[in-house]
Design a protein around this motif. Structure first.
Motif, short mmCIF file in Angstrom:
data_model
loop_
_atom_site.label_atom_id
_atom_site.label_comp_id
_atom_site.label_asym_id
_atom_site.label_seq_id
_atom_site.Cartn_x
_atom_site.Cartn_y
_atom_site.Cartn_z
N GLU A 54 0.94 -1.17 -0.07
CA GLU A 54 -0.07 0.02 -0.04
C GLU A 54 0.99 1.21 0.07
N GLU A 55 0.34 2.33 -0.28
CA GLU A 55 1.05 3.53 -0.29
C GLU A 55 1.96 4.00 0.78
N PHE A 56 1.40 3.81 1.93
CA PHE A 56 1.96 4.09 3.31
C PHE A 56 3.09 3.22 3.41
N GLU A 57 3.20 2.09 3.07
CA GLU A 57 4.23 0.90 3.23
C GLU A 57 5.32 1.03 2.43
N ARG A 58 5.34 2.06 1.47
CA ARG A 58 6.71 2.01 0.50
C ARG A 58 7.91 2.40 1.04
N ASP A 59 7.87 3.41 1.59
CA ASP A 59 9.03 3.98 2.52
C ASP A 59 9.26 3.68 4.01
N ALA A 60 8.01 3.02 4.54
CA ALA A 60 8.15 2.76 6.15
C ALA A 60 9.05 1.68 6.38
N SER A 61 9.28 1.69 7.56
CA SER A 61 10.50 0.56 8.31
C SER A 61 9.96 -0.59 7.99
N ALA A 62 11.06 -1.67 8.17
CA ALA A 62 10.74 -3.12 8.06
C ALA A 62 9.80 -3.78 9.17
N TYR A 63 9.97 -2.81 10.29
CA TYR A 63 9.29 -3.33 11.62
C TYR A 63 8.32 -2.29 11.82
N VAL A 64 7.28 -2.96 12.94
CA VAL A 64 5.90 -2.35 13.14
C VAL A 64 5.97 -2.50 14.64
N SER A 65 5.63 -1.54 15.38
CA SER A 65 5.17 -1.66 16.95
C SER A 65 3.65 -2.40 16.92
N GLN A 66 3.28 -2.70 18.37
CA GLN A 66 1.97 -3.61 18.56
C GLN A 66 1.04 -2.64 18.27
N THR A 67 0.93 -1.28 18.76
CA THR A 67 0.04 -0.31 18.45
C THR A 67 -0.15 -0.09 17.19
N GLU A 68 0.87 0.02 16.21
CA GLU A 68 0.54 0.33 14.92
C GLU A 68 0.14 -0.93 14.21
N ALA A 69 0.75 -2.08 14.66
CA ALA A 69 -0.07 -3.23 14.05
C ALA A 69 -1.52 -3.46 14.34
N GLN A 70 -1.90 -3.04 15.40
CA GLN A 70 -3.39 -3.14 15.80
C GLN A 70 -4.08 -2.01 14.99
N LYS A 71 -3.79 -0.79 14.84
CA LYS A 71 -4.58 0.27 14.24
C LYS A 71 -4.39 0.33 12.68
N THR A 72 -3.37 -0.62 12.18
CA THR A 72 -3.00 -0.09 10.65
C THR A 72 -3.57 -1.41 10.23
N TYR A 73 -3.13 -2.58 10.83
CA TYR A 73 -3.40 -3.78 10.06
C TYR A 73 -4.76 -4.35 10.80
N CYS A 74 -5.49 -3.83 11.63
CA CYS A 74 -6.67 -4.36 12.14
C CYS A 74 -6.44 -5.70 12.89
N LEU A 75 -5.44 -6.17 13.37
CA LEU A 75 -5.14 -7.45 14.11
C LEU A 75 -5.50 -7.14 15.46
N PRO A 76 -6.10 -8.40 16.07
CA PRO A 76 -6.34 -8.26 17.55
C PRO A 76 -4.92 -8.74 18.36
N LYS A 77 -4.98 -8.36 19.64
CA LYS A 77 -3.71 -8.67 20.19
C LYS A 77 -3.17 -10.09 20.37
N GLY A 78 -4.17 -10.87 20.29
CA GLY A 78 -4.09 -12.46 20.15
C GLY A 78 -3.25 -12.70 19.11
N THR A 79 -3.45 -12.14 18.20
CA THR A 79 -2.76 -12.58 16.80
C THR A 79 -1.28 -12.04 16.85
N ILE A 80 -1.42 -10.87 17.36
CA ILE A 80 -0.03 -10.11 17.54
C ILE A 80 0.86 -10.86 18.53
N ASP A 81 0.22 -11.25 19.54
CA ASP A 81 0.86 -12.14 20.28
C ASP A 81 1.72 -13.53 19.99
N VAL A 82 1.32 -14.03 19.01
CA VAL A 82 2.01 -15.07 18.40
C VAL A 82 3.02 -14.86 17.06
N LEU A 83 3.23 -13.71 16.85
CA LEU A 83 4.06 -13.27 15.88
C LEU A 83 5.53 -13.30 16.49
#
Length: 180
Positions: free
Chosen positions: A90-119
């Motif tokens: 997506e457009e916002f991902e083009r120059d973004a870092s290879a890493y993402v924080s938990q908060t950004e993963a939840q808000k931007t990628y709509c993932l629940p905490k349980g899914t993020i915990d297994v990553l």
């Protein structure tokens, strides 16, 4: 003075061990440099990464298992990206870092905490305050892959993101109306 066969053998073993250690340090340094793009202003003493081992059914995952798993994930992601236009960035991902924080993963990628915990994640000293707990940074590619799988591809994720944005807007509008 001539060296005995035993001394030559020991020298060869030590040389191989030293080469392995050097190779390992170079790989660690490359990983650190990749993460440094995420926080350019990190103090020198905070540059080290600590990879967290995950416990799976009471057993701790070894570094070799983790490396094999990540190689499989990376090769699988490359194949997905090559075979499908749906896996494009997506457009916002083009120059973004290879890493993402938990908060950004939840808000931007709509993932629940349980899914993020297994990553899998890397831990990094908190850049805001040294005394704070360490930050967990997740691979953006892995988070993206999980989110798209969960919502049926790139278009499904965008639709879900828009739906949540509208829900937040309606909630805020409702709160404003209650204040009047």
């Amino acid at each position: 003075m001539a060296l005995t066969e035993e001394q030559r053998k020991r020298m060869e073993e030590n040389r191989k061990r030293a080469l392995e250690i050097r190779k390992k340090r170079e790989m660690e340094k490359e990983k650190e440099e990749a993460v440094e793009g995420f926080f350019a202003a990190a103090p020198p003493q905070e540059e080290g990464l600590q990879h967290k081992k995950r416990k799976v059914d009471g057993a701790t995952e070894s570094k070799e298992d983790k490396k094999q798993r990540s190689n499989v994930l990376l090769s699988g992601e490359r194949e997905d990206c090559e075979n499908s236009d749906d896996e494009s960035l997506e457009e916002f991902e083009r120059d973004a870092s290879a890493y993402v924080s938990q908060t950004e993963a939840q808000k931007t990628y709509c993932l629940p905490k349980g899914t993020i915990d297994v990553l899998s994640f890397v831990e990094r000293d908190n850049p805001h305050q040294r005394g704070f707990s360490k930050m967990k940074l997740y691979s953006r590619a892995e988070v993206r892959r999980r989110a798209r799988k969960r919502f049926g591809g790139k278009s499904g994720l965008i639709t879900e993101r828009e739906k949540r944005k509208m829900k937040r807007y309606e909630q805020e509008l409702k709160e404003v109306k209650c204040l009047r």
